[in-house]
Write a protein that holds these residues in place. Sequence first.
Motif, PDB file in Angstrom:
ATOM      1  N   TRP A 183      -9.912  30.630 -48.461  1.00  0.00           N
ATOM      2  CA  TRP A 183      -8.373  31.043 -48.511  1.00  0.00           C
ATOM      3  C   TRP A 183      -8.114  31.998 -47.509  1.00  0.00           C
ATOM      4  O   TRP A 183      -8.500  33.014 -47.051  1.00  0.00           O
ATOM      5  CB  TRP A 183      -8.510  32.238 -49.673  1.00  0.00           C
ATOM      6  N   PRO A 184      -7.329  31.355 -46.538  1.00  0.00           N
ATOM      7  CA  PRO A 184      -6.723  32.009 -45.200  1.00  0.00           C
ATOM      8  C   PRO A 184      -5.879  33.373 -45.794  1.00  0.00           C
ATOM      9  O   PRO A 184      -4.874  33.124 -46.928  1.00  0.00           O
ATOM     10  CB  PRO A 184      -5.640  31.179 -44.589  1.00  0.00           C
ATOM     11  N   ARG A 185      -6.470  34.404 -45.478  1.00  0.00           N
ATOM     12  CA  ARG A 185      -5.863  35.837 -46.004  1.00  0.00           C
ATOM     13  C   ARG A 185      -4.425  35.816 -46.072  1.00  0.00           C
ATOM     14  O   ARG A 185      -3.636  35.685 -45.058  1.00  0.00           O
ATOM     15  CB  ARG A 185      -6.433  37.012 -45.111  1.00  0.00           C
ATOM     16  N   ILE A 186      -3.743  36.343 -47.114  1.00  0.00           N
ATOM     17  CA  ILE A 186      -2.424  36.727 -47.372  1.00  0.00           C
ATOM     18  C   ILE A 186      -2.552  37.930 -48.216  1.00  0.00           C
ATOM     19  O   ILE A 186      -3.020  38.135 -49.446  1.00  0.00           O
ATOM     20  CB  ILE A 186      -1.586  35.796 -47.887  1.00  0.00           C
ATOM     21  N   ASP A 187      -1.846  38.962 -47.840  1.00  0.00           N
ATOM     22  CA  ASP A 187      -2.061  40.457 -48.581  1.00  0.00           C
ATOM     23  C   ASP A 187      -0.937  40.383 -49.699  1.00  0.00           C
ATOM     24  O   ASP A 187      -0.077  40.954 -49.584  1.00  0.00           O
ATOM     25  CB  ASP A 187      -1.717  41.600 -47.463  1.00  0.00           C
ATOM     26  N   GLN A 188      -1.105  39.644 -50.595  1.00  0.00           N
ATOM     27  CA  GLN A 188      -0.504  39.527 -51.804  1.00  0.00           C
ATOM     28  C   GLN A 188      -1.442  39.346 -52.976  1.00  0.00           C
ATOM     29  O   GLN A 188      -2.119  38.633 -53.058  1.00  0.00           O
ATOM     30  CB  GLN A 188       0.751  38.415 -51.721  1.00  0.00           C
ATOM     31  N   VAL A 205     -10.792  33.959 -45.064  1.00  0.00           N
ATOM     32  CA  VAL A 205     -10.683  33.432 -43.741  1.00  0.00           C
ATOM     33  C   VAL A 205      -9.556  34.480 -43.170  1.00  0.00           C
ATOM     34  O   VAL A 205      -8.374  34.334 -43.323  1.00  0.00           O
ATOM     35  CB  VAL A 205     -10.487  32.112 -43.550  1.00  0.00           C
ATOM     36  N   GLU A 206     -10.003  35.578 -42.341  1.00  0.00           N
ATOM     37  CA  GLU A 206      -8.943  36.498 -41.204  1.00  0.00           C
ATOM     38  C   GLU A 206      -8.121  35.465 -40.642  1.00  0.00           C
ATOM     39  O   GLU A 206      -8.675  34.340 -39.851  1.00  0.00           O
ATOM     40  CB  GLU A 206      -9.615  37.330 -40.677  1.00  0.00           C
ATOM     41  N   ASN A 207      -6.910  35.843 -40.449  1.00  0.00           N
ATOM     42  CA  ASN A 207      -5.856  35.131 -39.512  1.00  0.00           C
ATOM     43  C   ASN A 207      -6.078  35.647 -38.135  1.00  0.00           C
ATOM     44  O   ASN A 207      -6.832  36.681 -37.838  1.00  0.00           O
ATOM     45  CB  ASN A 207      -4.532  35.337 -40.163  1.00  0.00           C
ATOM     46  N   THR A 208      -5.307  35.119 -37.218  1.00  0.00           N
ATOM     47  CA  THR A 208      -5.251  35.579 -35.627  1.00  0.00           C
ATOM     48  C   THR A 208      -3.980  36.074 -35.656  1.00  0.00           C
ATOM     49  O   THR A 208      -2.818  35.525 -36.353  1.00  0.00           O
ATOM     50  CB  THR A 208      -5.642  34.397 -34.860  1.00  0.00           C
ATOM     51  N   GLU A 213       3.142  37.675 -34.644  1.00  0.00           N
ATOM     52  CA  GLU A 213       2.941  36.695 -35.536  1.00  0.00           C
ATOM     53  C   GLU A 213       1.483  36.615 -36.163  1.00  0.00           C
ATOM     54  O   GLU A 213       0.647  36.574 -35.383  1.00  0.00           O
ATOM     55  CB  GLU A 213       3.570  35.246 -35.476  1.00  0.00           C
ATOM     56  N   VAL A 214       1.311  36.694 -37.241  1.00  0.00           N
ATOM     57  CA  VAL A 214      -0.087  36.445 -38.088  1.00  0.00           C
ATOM     58  C   VAL A 214      -0.309  34.823 -38.288  1.00  0.00           C
ATOM     59  O   VAL A 214       0.658  34.662 -39.289  1.00  0.00           O
ATOM     60  CB  VAL A 214      -0.371  37.421 -39.195  1.00  0.00           C
ATOM     61  N   VAL A 215      -0.936  34.250 -37.592  1.00  0.00           N
ATOM     62  CA  VAL A 215      -1.230  32.800 -37.933  1.00  0.00           C
ATOM     63  C   VAL A 215      -2.417  32.183 -38.446  1.00  0.00           C
ATOM     64  O   VAL A 215      -3.340  32.924 -38.324  1.00  0.00           O
ATOM     65  CB  VAL A 215      -0.900  31.881 -36.448  1.00  0.00           C
ATOM     66  N   THR A 216      -2.494  31.134 -38.806  1.00  0.00           N
ATOM     67  CA  THR A 216      -3.800  30.658 -39.497  1.00  0.00           C
ATOM     68  C   THR A 216      -4.936  30.524 -38.424  1.00  0.00           C
ATOM     69  O   THR A 216      -4.483  29.773 -37.534  1.00  0.00           O
ATOM     70  CB  THR A 216      -3.451  29.113 -40.309  1.00  0.00           C
ATOM     71  N   ASP A 217      -6.047  30.594 -38.674  1.00  0.00           N
ATOM     72  CA  ASP A 217      -7.323  30.662 -37.767  1.00  0.00           C
ATOM     73  C   ASP A 217      -7.929  29.068 -38.205  1.00  0.00           C
ATOM     74  O   ASP A 217      -8.637  29.194 -39.132  1.00  0.00           O
ATOM     75  CB  ASP A 217      -8.313  31.825 -37.581  1.00  0.00           C
ATOM     76  N   ILE A 218      -7.422  27.971 -37.743  1.00  0.00           N
ATOM     77  CA  ILE A 218      -7.936  26.970 -37.976  1.00  0.00           C
ATOM     78  C   ILE A 218      -9.625  26.781 -37.742  1.00  0.00           C
ATOM     79  O   ILE A 218     -10.339  26.314 -38.431  1.00  0.00           O
ATOM     80  CB  ILE A 218      -7.253  25.543 -37.343  1.00  0.00           C
ATOM     81  N   PRO A 219      -9.918  27.070 -36.288  1.00  0.00           N
ATOM     82  CA  PRO A 219     -11.362  27.329 -36.293  1.00  0.00           C
ATOM     83  C   PRO A 219     -12.150  28.043 -37.043  1.00  0.00           C
ATOM     84  O   PRO A 219     -13.226  27.932 -37.403  1.00  0.00           O
ATOM     85  CB  PRO A 219     -11.326  27.686 -34.518  1.00  0.00           C
ATOM     86  N   GLY A 220     -11.584  29.121 -37.375  1.00  0.00           N
ATOM     87  CA  GLY A 220     -12.227  30.210 -38.394  1.00  0.00           C
ATOM     88  C   GLY A 220     -12.378  29.341 -39.851  1.00  0.00           C
ATOM     89  O   GLY A 220     -13.389  29.648 -40.293  1.00  0.00           O
TER      90      GLY A 220
END
Length: 435
Positions: A183-188, A205-208, A213-220
């Motif tokens: 789950w790529p993090r979303i604060d909801q 999975v924390e974003n970058t 902008e807060v974006v998806t961390d694909i490598p993460g």
Amino acid sequence: DKIMNPQNLALAEKLVPVSYVRQAGEAQKQRDGLIRILLEKSKMPNEGWDDLTIQQFLQQIALMDSNNFVSNVGVGEREGRVYSNLVAQRHFNLSHGIGRSGDISAVQPKAAGSSIINKLTNSLALHALQLSVNPTNTKQSSSSNSIQSCLVLPLATGLSLTLTLLAVKSMRPNPSVAKYVIWPRIDQATCLKCIITAGLIPIVVENTIIGDEVVTDIPGIQKTIESLPEGLDSIVCILSTTSCFAPRSCDKIVEISKMCKNKYNLLPHVINNAYGVGIASCMRLIDQSIKNSGIVTAFVQSTDKNFLVPVGGAIVASPDPSFISLLSKSYPGRASASPLIDLLITLLSLGVNGWRDLLKKRQEMFGSFKTKLSVVAKKFGERVLETPGNEVSMGMTLKSFGNGGTELGGMLYLRCVSGQRVVVPWKNGGVKKTV
């Protein structure tokens, strides 16, 4: 058969002049034609229907349910009994609900009318989703064919996601060991609770952050998947998100869908598209993810946020009709038809042209709103955040306001401005408390 059929119209000619009856008969034929085309094509009408036509249609449909038969004698435990006339009127005398104990899409022997509403609502909802990929294209052939099937559930988005996750879990090679949701993090809070309620374990999975902008961390995401000692079979799916609050952007769902197919052996991918139907960019990304042969197992959207109906429903859509069939069979028992009736009425009222116009206006208003907000922000020494990956929400700095901006939030609230959120960096949010 309708009340004013040709035979009854002929009899009416004995009561009023023939010309009047024939004129009324021709008007009735126009409405009958609209209903015939709806039943024939199972798609939204090009032009929205007037309320009288919709009421007539629902009344005729209700007469097909056994509780409304003139000579019906119901002796079972589920006969569509309703004590209050007000309640009956609120539901157009449709009280049997939808589905049967083994399948929410199954036809009810006692409720042919309600079953028709169930089938029609799902068909019209699918048509609306397909149109939303290219809302400004007015050609008849402009709807996307990547979305093949959908199911309207009488559950809001959170529980619909829970049911979807459970259906996905049952598909995994070894369902008994599948327990993780990447789950790529979303604060909801709902996004997290839907995983926990399904009895699954979220792997956050924390974003970058890139610029504002807060974006998806694909490598993460890749690192997280590959670090799980139990392997791929322990993963139920990746749960990504499209619509969200700024400064977070829509997840990189095209990259995720490709990764699920090419790198991780067809790993399921569920998309939380809660209020993304009205965002053309989100719908195009979903469409692109499917057409590029990536993995999109299902995507879930709210009915109230996207279609302007009361809270209580969601649409689960997929490029794979077999998944929607599996989901339909996983629903326990019968279900309320109320959210489906609301959605059907709204889609018939809008029609294709009304739906496209609504989507177009939302897109135009977002651009206008952002431009005007930037002017106001500059006036007070603030700025609007640059979040090009988010076309539904925008953020503004509040450095010049006291208490981290909560003062401004209170002022707006007292002036009946709803929907805004003031984020105070040093305060813990509800998602952290949920964990």
